[in-house]
Design a protein around this motif. Structure first.
Motif, PDB file in Angstrom:
ATOM      1  N   GLN A 120     -10.156  -5.903  -5.561  1.00 32.94           N
ATOM      2  CA  GLN A 120      -9.373  -5.700  -6.776  1.00 32.94           C
ATOM      3  C   GLN A 120      -8.113  -6.567  -6.769  1.00 32.94           C
ATOM      4  N   ARG A 121      -7.883  -7.298  -7.862  1.00 30.89           N
ATOM      5  CA  ARG A 121      -6.669  -8.089  -8.049  1.00 30.89           C
ATOM      6  C   ARG A 121      -6.181  -7.923  -9.489  1.00 30.89           C
ATOM      7  N   ARG A 122      -4.895  -7.963  -9.673  1.00 25.31           N
ATOM      8  CA  ARG A 122      -4.329  -7.871 -11.020  1.00 25.31           C
ATOM      9  C   ARG A 122      -4.527  -9.204 -11.733  1.00 25.31           C
ATOM     10  N   GLU A 123      -5.275  -9.192 -12.823  1.00 22.28           N
ATOM     11  CA  GLU A 123      -5.583 -10.426 -13.541  1.00 22.28           C
ATOM     12  C   GLU A 123      -5.289 -10.311 -15.031  1.00 22.28           C
ATOM     13  N   VAL A 150      13.328   1.343  -9.077  1.00 24.78           N
ATOM     14  CA  VAL A 150      12.829   1.205  -7.710  1.00 24.78           C
ATOM     15  C   VAL A 150      11.339   0.885  -7.626  1.00 24.78           C
ATOM     16  N   ASN A 151      10.664   0.815  -8.766  1.00 23.53           N
ATOM     17  CA  ASN A 151       9.271   0.389  -8.793  1.00 23.53           C
ATOM     18  C   ASN A 151       9.072  -0.590  -9.930  1.00 23.53           C
ATOM     19  N   ARG A 152       8.126  -1.469  -9.784  1.00 25.61           N
ATOM     20  CA  ARG A 152       7.837  -2.396 -10.865  1.00 25.61           C
ATOM     21  C   ARG A 152       7.264  -1.655 -12.061  1.00 25.61           C
ATOM     22  N   ALA A 153       7.393  -2.270 -13.222  1.00 22.93           N
ATOM     23  CA  ALA A 153       6.936  -1.634 -14.463  1.00 22.93           C
ATOM     24  C   ALA A 153       5.417  -1.641 -14.589  1.00 22.93           C
ATOM     25  N   ASP A 154       4.704  -2.253 -13.627  1.00 24.72           N
ATOM     26  CA  ASP A 154       3.258  -2.412 -13.733  1.00 24.72           C
ATOM     27  C   ASP A 154       2.510  -1.101 -13.883  1.00 24.72           C
ATOM     28  N   VAL A 155       3.060  -0.003 -13.407  1.00 24.44           N
ATOM     29  CA  VAL A 155       2.348   1.272 -13.498  1.00 24.44           C
ATOM     30  C   VAL A 155       2.091   1.654 -14.956  1.00 24.44           C
ATOM     31  N   LEU A 156       2.888   1.145 -15.882  1.00 22.63           N
ATOM     32  CA  LEU A 156       2.704   1.418 -17.299  1.00 22.63           C
ATOM     33  C   LEU A 156       1.710   0.453 -17.939  1.00 22.63           C
ATOM     34  N   ASP A 157       1.244  -0.512 -17.155  1.00 18.81           N
ATOM     35  CA  ASP A 157       0.278  -1.512 -17.625  1.00 18.81           C
ATOM     36  C   ASP A 157      -0.649  -1.841 -16.459  1.00 18.81           C
ATOM     37  N   LEU A 158      -1.291  -0.818 -15.926  1.00 22.89           N
ATOM     38  CA  LEU A 158      -1.948  -0.915 -14.625  1.00 22.89           C
ATOM     39  C   LEU A 158      -3.240  -1.713 -14.657  1.00 22.89           C
ATOM     40  N   LEU A 159      -4.147  -1.341 -15.523  1.00 25.83           N
ATOM     41  CA  LEU A 159      -5.467  -1.953 -15.646  1.00 25.83           C
ATOM     42  C   LEU A 159      -5.824  -2.016 -17.126  1.00 25.83           C
ATOM     43  N   PRO A 160      -6.769  -2.854 -17.507  1.00 26.15           N
ATOM     44  CA  PRO A 160      -7.149  -2.880 -18.926  1.00 26.15           C
ATOM     45  C   PRO A 160      -7.539  -1.502 -19.450  1.00 26.15           C
ATOM     46  N   ARG A 171      -9.055   2.010  -9.400  1.00 29.55           N
ATOM     47  CA  ARG A 171      -7.776   2.532  -9.875  1.00 29.55           C
ATOM     48  C   ARG A 171      -6.872   2.900  -8.698  1.00 29.55           C
ATOM     49  N   PHE A 172      -7.459   3.471  -7.643  1.00 24.56           N
ATOM     50  CA  PHE A 172      -6.680   3.794  -6.441  1.00 24.56           C
ATOM     51  C   PHE A 172      -6.015   2.540  -5.886  1.00 24.56           C
ATOM     52  N   VAL A 173      -6.780   1.461  -5.749  1.00 24.82           N
ATOM     53  CA  VAL A 173      -6.238   0.228  -5.183  1.00 24.82           C
ATOM     54  C   VAL A 173      -5.142  -0.348  -6.085  1.00 24.82           C
ATOM     55  N   ALA A 174      -5.364  -0.319  -7.400  1.00 24.38           N
ATOM     56  CA  ALA A 174      -4.348  -0.825  -8.329  1.00 24.38           C
ATOM     57  C   ALA A 174      -3.053  -0.030  -8.211  1.00 24.38           C
ATOM     58  N   LEU A 175      -3.166   1.296  -8.102  1.00 24.55           N
ATOM     59  CA  LEU A 175      -1.974   2.125  -7.966  1.00 24.55           C
ATOM     60  C   LEU A 175      -1.267   1.875  -6.635  1.00 24.55           C
ATOM     61  N   MET A 234      -1.212 -13.478  -3.781  1.00 24.93           N
ATOM     62  CA  MET A 234      -1.977 -12.887  -2.690  1.00 24.93           C
ATOM     63  C   MET A 234      -3.264 -13.687  -2.534  1.00 24.93           C
ATOM     64  N   THR A 235      -3.378 -14.493  -1.486  1.00 23.48           N
ATOM     65  CA  THR A 235      -4.493 -15.411  -1.334  1.00 23.48           C
ATOM     66  C   THR A 235      -5.658 -14.818  -0.558  1.00 23.48           C
ATOM     67  N   SER A 236      -5.429 -13.780   0.198  1.00 26.62           N
ATOM     68  CA  SER A 236      -6.483 -13.178   0.994  1.00 26.62           C
ATOM     69  C   SER A 236      -6.346 -11.667   0.959  1.00 26.62           C
ATOM     70  N   PRO A 237      -7.488 -10.948   0.871  1.00 24.63           N
ATOM     71  CA  PRO A 237      -7.394  -9.486   0.876  1.00 24.63           C
ATOM     72  C   PRO A 237      -6.653  -8.935   2.084  1.00 24.63           C
ATOM     73  N   TRP A 238      -6.739  -9.618   3.214  1.00 23.76           N
ATOM     74  CA  TRP A 238      -6.098  -9.100   4.416  1.00 23.76           C
ATOM     75  C   TRP A 238      -4.589  -9.290   4.389  1.00 23.76           C
ATOM     76  N   LEU A 239      -4.067 -10.009   3.390  1.00 21.78           N
ATOM     77  CA  LEU A 239      -2.616 -10.143   3.253  1.00 21.78           C
ATOM     78  C   LEU A 239      -2.013  -8.984   2.459  1.00 21.78           C
ATOM     79  N   ARG A 240      -2.863  -8.109   1.916  1.00 27.73           N
ATOM     80  CA  ARG A 240      -2.356  -6.956   1.168  1.00 27.73           C
ATOM     81  C   ARG A 240      -1.545  -6.069   2.107  1.00 27.73           C
ATOM     82  N   ARG A 241      -0.396  -5.622   1.649  1.00 27.38           N
ATOM     83  CA  ARG A 241       0.474  -4.781   2.460  1.00 27.38           C
ATOM     84  C   ARG A 241       0.281  -3.320   2.079  1.00 27.38           C
ATOM     85  N   GLY A 242       0.457  -2.480   3.067  1.00 27.72           N
ATOM     86  CA  GLY A 242       0.418  -1.071   2.750  1.00 27.72           C
ATOM     87  C   GLY A 242      -0.606  -0.315   3.552  1.00 27.72           C
TER      88      GLY A 242
END
Length: 428
Positions: free
Chosen positions: A113-116, A150-160, A314-318, A1-9
């Motif tokens: 916010q970006r996943r890093e 149907v969802n990525r596993a990231d919700v179990l490893d959302l943020l530090p 946290r809202f944005v990450a979710l 994701m190179t630009s915030p405006w490319l975020r979908r949703g």
């Protein structure tokens, strides 16, 4: 994701904007008396000096709409309020709500916010699936976590600060995660048997070999159904089974709504045939049917937050996790919609993997059932149906929602710590 405006949703965006508009029209439709509709017409009509059609109280309404209009009319008359002032107040509220929704969506899309987070090592892989090793200690049996398809596993490893898996590892548990990945050419033809008796079973054997002992198998949501099925096939590799927000009786609260999902299959078949999957936007549309106006309310609330606050982050990450979903293999989509929802096959003892019925009563393993009290995805009654069927079940009522239980601000108290306490109580 190179630009915030490319975020979908929120996905699909047009659906949620349309639902917000429908909600507004429903509110306007209950208002009695003259109302100037905000849609210009090519010519003047109904004697309107503005060229806008005026509300015609003689237009047909539903019985409920007529009753609500009568109630409002009586209330206005009793209070001595002018209908025109009431109309104007309702329109002001609707405009504020529309503006808040658009501000919330725009604020989400441009949030920095970006996943890093660094990804754990991959210790096994097959097709698009990988076994990730979160490390941890040797304090008790290792934990293998199986998420939904149907969802990525990231919700179990959302943020530090909001990672279920890193928390468990930091507390001394050896933690492994099966990341299903996105269905490729091979997986698009997979059935539930292919996933359970094939991919999941081989991942479980690899995890058991890696850790050198029996595992605590954890399934979250749909992953719990898959974990339950593979536990029946491979009990010798397991020390215990944990099922987090796992449905079993799909008709526990009502039969009509789940069965209605199955009736959508013919309409979905062109998508299933063309792509080999049930696409993400189609899945999101089905989930939206559970609570059609929830997305709008959620984004209006987000618009009121300080964008630099932990809560906004946290809202944005979710939301990033929700909007970055995974298509479902077409055969699995058919099995789930027609079987689980349409025929309630798990509860009826008719759900089969590799020809064998999945029967919880056959499992002699200790089991931990985490039931979120505010779950709108899996009604608590649907998950509680497993408790009397598993011979050694311990039920934990989590004061949280479906996602909040694993990734919310109170997830530590709601699930993580109680799960670790149960695991520590297991006989070694």
């Amino acid at each position: 994701m190179t630009s915030p405006w490319l975020r979908r949703g929120p996905r699909p965006l047009l659906l949620h904007l349309g639902l917000a508009a429908a909600r507004a029209w429903a509110a306007l439709g209950a208002i009695p008396g003259p109302l100037m509709l905000n849609h210009p017409t090519p010519a003047r009509s109904n004697g309107s000096a503005t060229g806008l059609p005026s509300w015609n109280p003689a237009l047909p309404r539903s019985k409920a709409g007529r009753q609500e209009a009568a109630r409002i009319t009586a209330a206005l008359a009793a209070g001595g309020h002018a209908p025109e002032a009431f109309h104007a107040a309702v329109l002001r509220v609707l405009r504020r709500q529309d503006a808040a929704l658009l501000n919330g969506v725009a604020g989400y899309r441009r949030h920095p916010q970006r996943r890093e987070m660094a990804e754990p090592p991959v210790v096994w892989a097959e097709g698009g699936s990988r076994l990730l090793d979160y490390g941890g200690g040797d304090d008790g049996p290792a934990v293998l976590v199986v998420p939904s398809l149907v969802n990525r596993a990231d919700v179990l490893d959302l943020l530090p600060e909001a990672s279920c898996l890193r928390y468990l590892a930091a507390q001394g548990a050896r933690v492994l995660l099966l990341d299903w990945g996105t269905p490729g050419e091979a997986e698009r033809g997979f059935s539930l048997t292919d996933y359970v008796a094939g991919r999941l079973e081989r991942a479980l054997l690899a995890a058991a070999d890696l850790t050198g002992g029996r595992l605590v198998l954890v399934g979250y949501c749909m992953g719990g159904l898959l974990a339950l099925a593979v536990a029946q096939r491979r009990p010798k590799q397991l020390a215990a089974l944990a099922l987090w927000a796992t449905p079993w009786d799909f008709w526990a609260e009502e039969e009509a709504a789940p069965r209605a999902l199955a009736t959508l299959l013919p309409a979905l078949e062109p998508l299933l045939e063309a792509t080999g999957t049930l696409p993400v936007d189609a899945i999101q549309t089905l989930f939206a049917g559970l609570d059609p106006f929830a997305i709008g309310e959620k984004y209006r609330a987000f618009a009121r937050l300080d964008p630099t606050s932990p809560r906004a982050r946290r809202f944005v990450a979710l939301e990033d996790w929700l909007n970055d979903g995974v298509p479902l293999a077409a055969p699995v989509a058919r099995e789930c919609l027609a079987g689980w929802y349409g025929a309630n096959t798990p509860m009826r003892g008719a759900w089969r993997i590799a020809g064998e019925a999945v029967t919880p009563a056959r499992l002699a393993l200790p089991a931990f059932l985490a039931i979120p009290s505010r779950d709108r995805i899996v009604p608590p009654a649907a998950a509680l149906a497993l408790a009397p069927l598993l011979p050694r079940a311990q039920v934990h009522r989590a004061a949280a929602g479906h996602v909040g239980m694993v990734a919310g601000s109170t997830a530590d108290a709601a699930l993580w710590t109680p799960f670790l306490a149960w695991r520590a109580s297991l006989p070694i």
